[in-house]
Scaffold this active site. Sequence first.
Site, PDB file in Angstrom:
ATOM      1  N   THR A 161     -21.275  33.749 -14.907  1.00  0.00           N
ATOM      2  CA  THR A 161     -21.418  34.030 -16.339  1.00  0.00           C
ATOM      3  C   THR A 161     -20.108  33.496 -16.972  1.00  0.00           C
ATOM      4  OG1 THR A 161     -20.042  36.254 -16.070  1.00  0.00           O
ATOM      5  CG2 THR A 161     -22.419  36.259 -15.581  1.00  0.00           C
ATOM      6  N   ILE A 198     -14.130  37.084  -9.118  1.00  0.00           N
ATOM      7  CA  ILE A 198     -13.212  37.111 -10.623  1.00  0.00           C
ATOM      8  C   ILE A 198     -12.949  35.653 -10.965  1.00  0.00           C
ATOM      9  CG2 ILE A 198     -11.577  37.861 -11.763  1.00  0.00           C
ATOM     10  CD1 ILE A 198     -13.383  40.108 -10.874  1.00  0.00           C
ATOM     11  N   LYS A 199     -13.466  35.199 -12.137  1.00  0.00           N
ATOM     12  CA  LYS A 199     -13.081  33.642 -12.251  1.00  0.00           C
ATOM     13  C   LYS A 199     -11.784  33.711 -13.157  1.00  0.00           C
ATOM     14  CE  LYS A 199     -16.546  31.304 -14.325  1.00  0.00           C
ATOM     15  NZ  LYS A 199     -17.691  30.857 -15.234  1.00  0.00           N
ATOM     16  N   ILE A 200     -11.014  32.690 -12.740  1.00  0.00           N
ATOM     17  CA  ILE A 200      -9.593  32.400 -13.036  1.00  0.00           C
ATOM     18  C   ILE A 200      -9.762  30.840 -13.458  1.00  0.00           C
ATOM     19  CG2 ILE A 200      -7.116  32.206 -12.332  1.00  0.00           C
ATOM     20  CD1 ILE A 200      -7.749  34.796 -10.774  1.00  0.00           C
ATOM     21  N   ILE A 218     -17.412  37.044 -12.685  1.00  0.00           N
ATOM     22  CA  ILE A 218     -17.139  37.355 -14.063  1.00  0.00           C
ATOM     23  C   ILE A 218     -15.821  36.781 -14.453  1.00  0.00           C
ATOM     24  CG2 ILE A 218     -16.349  39.545 -13.282  1.00  0.00           C
ATOM     25  CD1 ILE A 218     -17.106  40.733 -16.120  1.00  0.00           C
TER      26      ILE A 218
END
Length: 372
Positions: free
Chosen positions: A44, A138-140, A107
Amino acid sequence: MTDRLKALADAGVSIWLDDLSRERLETGNLADLVATRSVVGVTTNPTIFAGAISDGERYDAQVRGLVSDGKGVDEVIFALTTDDVRAACDVLAPVAASTADDGRVSIEVEPTLANDTEATIASAKALWAAVDRPNALIKIPATLEGLPAITSVVGAGISVNVTLIFSTERYEAVMDAYLAGLEQAQKAGIDLSTIRSVASFFVSRVDSEIDGRLEKIGTDEALALRGQAAVANARLAYAAFESVHRTERWARLAEAGANAQRPLWASTGVKNPDYPDTLYVTDLVVADTVNTMPEKTLQAFADHGEVEGDKVSGQGEAARAVFDRLEAVGVDLDDVFLALESEGVDKFKASWTELVATVEAQMAAVTDRTGD
């Protein structure tokens, strides 16, 4: 389950959908894609959520309740997006339970924090706690400030999807950050087998940027190289992945239960209509990778995509030759990757602005409808 998508999955490519909405969740569409289209993960971003929230009324009741509770726009966004990702994680939980690395839902941290290490760490931890599902990622972003955040977050036992990777040089730094995080987690007594990660290597944008430069150069030699850079770049990335996973450093972590950070091919929708619409799927088939696709690309591959075997392993030398030819005709590759990262971060932040504006409009609309 279509034969073409099954063949892709059987070749070792994990098919993830680059989209999510409450409509997909509530109508059973996501579950259907898992059952019939070999989809085993979801990615996403704020633009995806903005489109979902502005389309229809499925979020209205929750937005109305949050507004009534006095929540601000950032709190509303946090609640809406983490609820959807949590629900998607639940849809994909059986996949996560039955496979080694799939069933994951990503996300993003707040994009405006892309150049702030400590704030990125805090955002990642807050998202991880709120979603509260072991199959979340978790997107970083892979900015210079994002690299130490990756190490810190992985060191805390949080699974990550590293995004906005364009160059092999930066990808090598991302892999180093991930391994450093695993080493920190190991020292902290965290079970390494619980940590998962993918590294999202952007594909189509590379061709868009380099093709434009080749067209400005305009020679026959330059024009003949159009449409070759993105696949070559991804193949070089895969060669770097293989190299890192032959090291003693990785062997020690693997022995302790660590999972490899799989390459994920992102931005795989073809932007140039002159290229085959399944180009960045067919030409990047290799085992133990992820290809996250917009639904248009997914359906195109289901209809007419071809799996022609492993198109990546052992292609490092040929890919390097493409880059040598690009430099020979006058393409400044260092400048290309600087431009792509700068543009990528700008788009990353702009997508957040779009989401904020969308949610603010929804908050105003539901308030108007209730007469408040």
